[in-house]
Scaffold this active site. Structure first.
Site, short mmCIF file in Angstrom:
data_model
loop_
_atom_site.label_atom_id
_atom_site.label_comp_id
_atom_site.label_asym_id
_atom_site.label_seq_id
_atom_site.Cartn_x
_atom_site.Cartn_y
_atom_site.Cartn_z
N LYS A 31 0.81 -1.22 0.00
CA LYS A 31 0.00 0.00 0.00
C LYS A 31 0.84 1.27 0.00
O LYS A 31 0.47 2.27 -0.62
CB LYS A 31 -0.96 0.01 1.20
N THR A 32 1.99 1.25 0.70
CA THR A 32 2.84 2.45 0.75
C THR A 32 3.37 2.80 -0.64
O THR A 32 3.45 3.97 -1.02
CB THR A 32 4.00 2.25 1.73
N ASP A 217 -3.74 7.42 4.70
CA ASP A 217 -3.24 6.08 4.97
C ASP A 217 -3.90 5.53 6.23
O ASP A 217 -4.33 6.29 7.10
CB ASP A 217 -1.71 6.14 5.14
N GLU A 218 -3.98 4.22 6.35
CA GLU A 218 -4.56 3.55 7.52
C GLU A 218 -5.96 4.10 7.82
O GLU A 218 -6.32 4.39 8.97
CB GLU A 218 -3.66 3.72 8.76
N GLN A 248 -7.77 -5.20 9.41
CA GLN A 248 -6.70 -4.80 10.32
C GLN A 248 -7.12 -3.62 11.20
O GLN A 248 -6.28 -2.87 11.70
CB GLN A 248 -5.43 -4.44 9.55
N ARG A 606 1.96 -11.34 10.07
CA ARG A 606 3.31 -10.76 10.25
C ARG A 606 4.38 -11.76 9.78
O ARG A 606 5.50 -11.38 9.49
CB ARG A 606 3.61 -10.45 11.73
#
Length: 673
Positions: A31-32, A217-218, A248, A606
């Protein structure tokens, strides 16, 4: 300009600029890269100037990294004026520019937590040593009201009981005081700009021209006021891209509203949705298990992570007798796998639901001399009470340790203030000796007299007596006697925010004494087992203090599941997959299992290569050993992909699935009987 290759969905998200866009970005889906590439696309292909674009996220670290990536792609000189910041920094800039309209002076003050606590204490007419837990609870309630855009008059009108009415009236008084002090608090940095844009069309239009495109973002972590600010900043056209993942969303306890994803569709009917489902992090088996688990939650938008990496090893479920065994097992495994597979310590991460779980792991790591780093929370050694007791221990084995002496000379309070220590230090420097040694010299009386001199000599005698007793008696008995004599238990109650916090801090002290006891046993062959044990623990402290850049450190990573979000590790150990721990007891009672399932999903995703899940049959809780029941989340995962340690026979997928269910049923039956 650097070129980054994007997959089809990522490219679609970058190029879509004609309507509002929601990018559903699964874990590890890049996503970044999408956000940074989109900023570049807006500047180089769509005619936007850098100063017309704003990208907001939730941490200064994330904002800094994002701006650095864009600078690398375009060149630092080409992004002058680009806004990349946290929500709160953006709000602060708006307040600074519009302070006259808002009605505050330019040199306004920003209250931090301690400032707000002091003001609330004053409003409640509480003395300095009052129990802080009530005040903090009221401030938390005020924060929640502000995040929901509720002003004091609304809070008062909607109060459901006397406690809420009292808090609402204190909210009103708190707001008046902030205005009188020409101050704002942290929540005001979002609330004030949002209210300004709601009430002043001219200012709102001005900022529409100032920020022509907004990236968030987020997004799943936004609260009510942050979402409203996004809407007001972007207007009816909705020139924005928000990136998030409903799977998330793990921060409802601090105001995050996953429903904001649903509101987007209602508020912007022409919203486009792009899903990023290709995961670049984990092997196929881990992704399959995560997908199957999270499918038990309701979804507004369905998505399924996939990877072109290999399928990977089975997910191991390791069952141990109790939590002490869990810590020993994990540390021994890391040591063994590191050697056999030629791995680095930093390849391993140990994840857990609550900070309290790190204590036993830290103890096992210290005993085995494994370097580690606690991220996102306070390390056991960084806690004030542990630093205090360690200072006493250091002084007992090395009276020349001036740092240890200074830390605990007046802890608990014994009339050795800053002036006394300054005079003692000056004399010690003149004589070229340590401060502790200087206490007993007759020459000190020319520099220090009265109560100060008497106090330091009483302290010196206390340490000398304890040191002598250590050479002759039971070490733990001497240390407990010392702590009782100085009244350290009572001191914790005087200085903690609540009795509960004081007891928790005292339990940390008790845990440290267990470490000392175990260390003395392990170092029984040394000339001085106590000194050897303390020295080894001090070495751990030094490693903590001298830590360099995180990326350069070869350390096992310890962190809570909340702190692990956004990170990745080759080999992950997920501790305590048990009912009332994950999912947490409070979440079970509040019927908030969905967020706990998302938290487990975050932990699973993770892992890049291997995942090991720990289940203890008994765990220490509230001072006693309590039987544990395996988490329902283990039952919800695909049993054919789980390798139960207790059953290593070669079975078909159907047999594995059935055996996994039987394992859970039998373990529950055994523990309940």
């Amino acid at each position: 300009m650097s070129v980054v290759r994007l997959n089809e969905q990522q490219s679609m998200a970058v190029k879509q600029t004609s309507s509002p866009l929601l990018v559903l970005a699964g874990a590890g889906s890049g996503k970044t890269a999408v956000i940074t590439q989109k900023i570049v696309h807006l500047i180089t292909r769509c005619g936007y100037q850098p100063n017309q674009i704003a990208a907001v996220t939730f941490t200064n670290k994330a904002a800094k990294e994002m701006k650095a990536r864009v600078g690398k792609l375009l060149g630092d000189s080409s992004v002058k004026g680009l806004i990349v910041s946290t929500f709160h920094n953006l709000g602060l800039n708006i307040i600074r520019r519009e302070h006259r309209t808002i009605g505050i002076r330019q040199n306004f003050t920003i209250f931090d937590d301690q400032d707000s606590l002091a003001l609330m204490r004053e409003l409640c007419k509480k003395d300095v040593d009052a129990d802080k837990s009530e005040l903090i609870e009221i401030l938390n309630r005020i924060s929640a009201w502000k995040n929901d855009l509720k002003l004091p008059d609304q809070a008062i009108a909607q109060a459901k009981d006397n406690d809420e009415l009292l808090a609402a009236k204190l909210y009103e008084a708190y707001t008046r005081s902030l205005k009188a002090y020409n101050a704002v608090d942290f929540d005001d940095l979002i609330l004030v700009p949002t209210l300004l844009f709601q009430q002043n069309e001219t200012i709102r239009e001005k900022w529409h021209h100032r920020i022509r495109y907004l990236l968030v973002d987020e997004y799943q972590d936004t609260n009510t006021s942050q979402y409203e600010l996004v809407k007001l900043l972007t207007g009816k056209l909705g020139n924005f891209t928000v990136v998030g993942d409903d799977d998330q969303s793990i921060y409802s306890w601090r105001g995050a509203q996953p429903k904001n994803l649903e509101l987007l569709q209602k508020d912007f009917p022409n919203l486009k949705v792009v899903k990023l489902e290709q995961n670049y992090r984990s092997c196929g088996r881990i992704l399959k298990s995560a997908n199957v688990l999270i499918a038990n939650n309701p979804h507004l938008f369905d998505k399924k992570l996939w990877s072109d990496k290999n399928y990977g090893e089975p997910i191991r479920v390791l069952s141990v007798k109790e939590d002490n065994d869990e810590a020993e097992r994990v540390v021994n495994e890391i040591l063994s796998r590191r050697i056999k597979q030629n791995l680095k310590y930093r390849d391993f991460a140990i994840l857990y639901r609550g900070n309290h779980q790190s204590r036993l792991i830290e103890r096992a790591l210290v005993i085995k001399q494994v370097p580690y780093k606690v991220s996102g929370s306070t390390s056991f050694f960084a806690r004030a009470e542990i630093k205090d007791i360690m200072a006493y221990l250091k002084l007992l084995i090395n009276p020349d340790d001036d740092n240890a002496f200074i830390r605990i000379a007046n802890v608990p309070r014994r009339e050795i203030g800053a002036t006394t220590l300054e005079k003692l230090g000056s004399y010690a420097n003149q004589r070229g000796i340590g401060m502790f040694a200087a206490i007993f010299e007759l020459g000190l009386e020319e520099h220090l007299t009265g109560k100060g001199l008497s106090a330091v000599r009483r302290f010196g005698q206390l340490i000398v007596k304890a040191s002598d007793n250590l050479k002759r008696g039971d070490t733990l008995a001497v240390l407990n006697e010392l702590l009782a004599y100085i009244g350290y238990h009572g001191y914790l109650f005087e200085t903690s925010s609540s009795p509960k916090a004081a007891e928790y801090r005292w339990s940390n002290v008790a845990e440290l004494l267990k470490w000392i006891e175990k260390g003395i046993e392990d170092n029984a062959q040394a000339e001085d087992p106590f000194a050897t044990t303390v020295t080894k623990i001090c070495l751990r402290e030094m490693l903590d203090r001298n830590s360099e850049e995180e990326s350069e450190q070869n350390e096992v990573q310890l962190m809570t599941l909340h702190a692990s979000k956004g990170l990745e590790f080759p080999h992950v150990y997920l501790l305590g997959m048990e009912e009332e721990l994950l999912p947490h007891k409070s979440s079970i009672e509040e019927d908030n299992i969905e967020e706990e399932r998302r938290l487990a999903y975050v932990g699973i995703t993770r892992a890049k290569e291997t995942l090991s899940i720990m289940v203890a049959k008994q765990r220490q809780r509230y001072g006693e050993m309590i039987n544990s029941v395996p988490s329902r989340f283990l039952e919800e995962m695909p049993q054919e992909d789980l390798d139960w340690e207790e059953d290593r026979q070669q079975l078909s997928d159907d047999e594995k699935r059935e055996r996994g269910k039987n394992n859970l049923a039998n373990l529950r039956k055994m523990l309940s009987s």
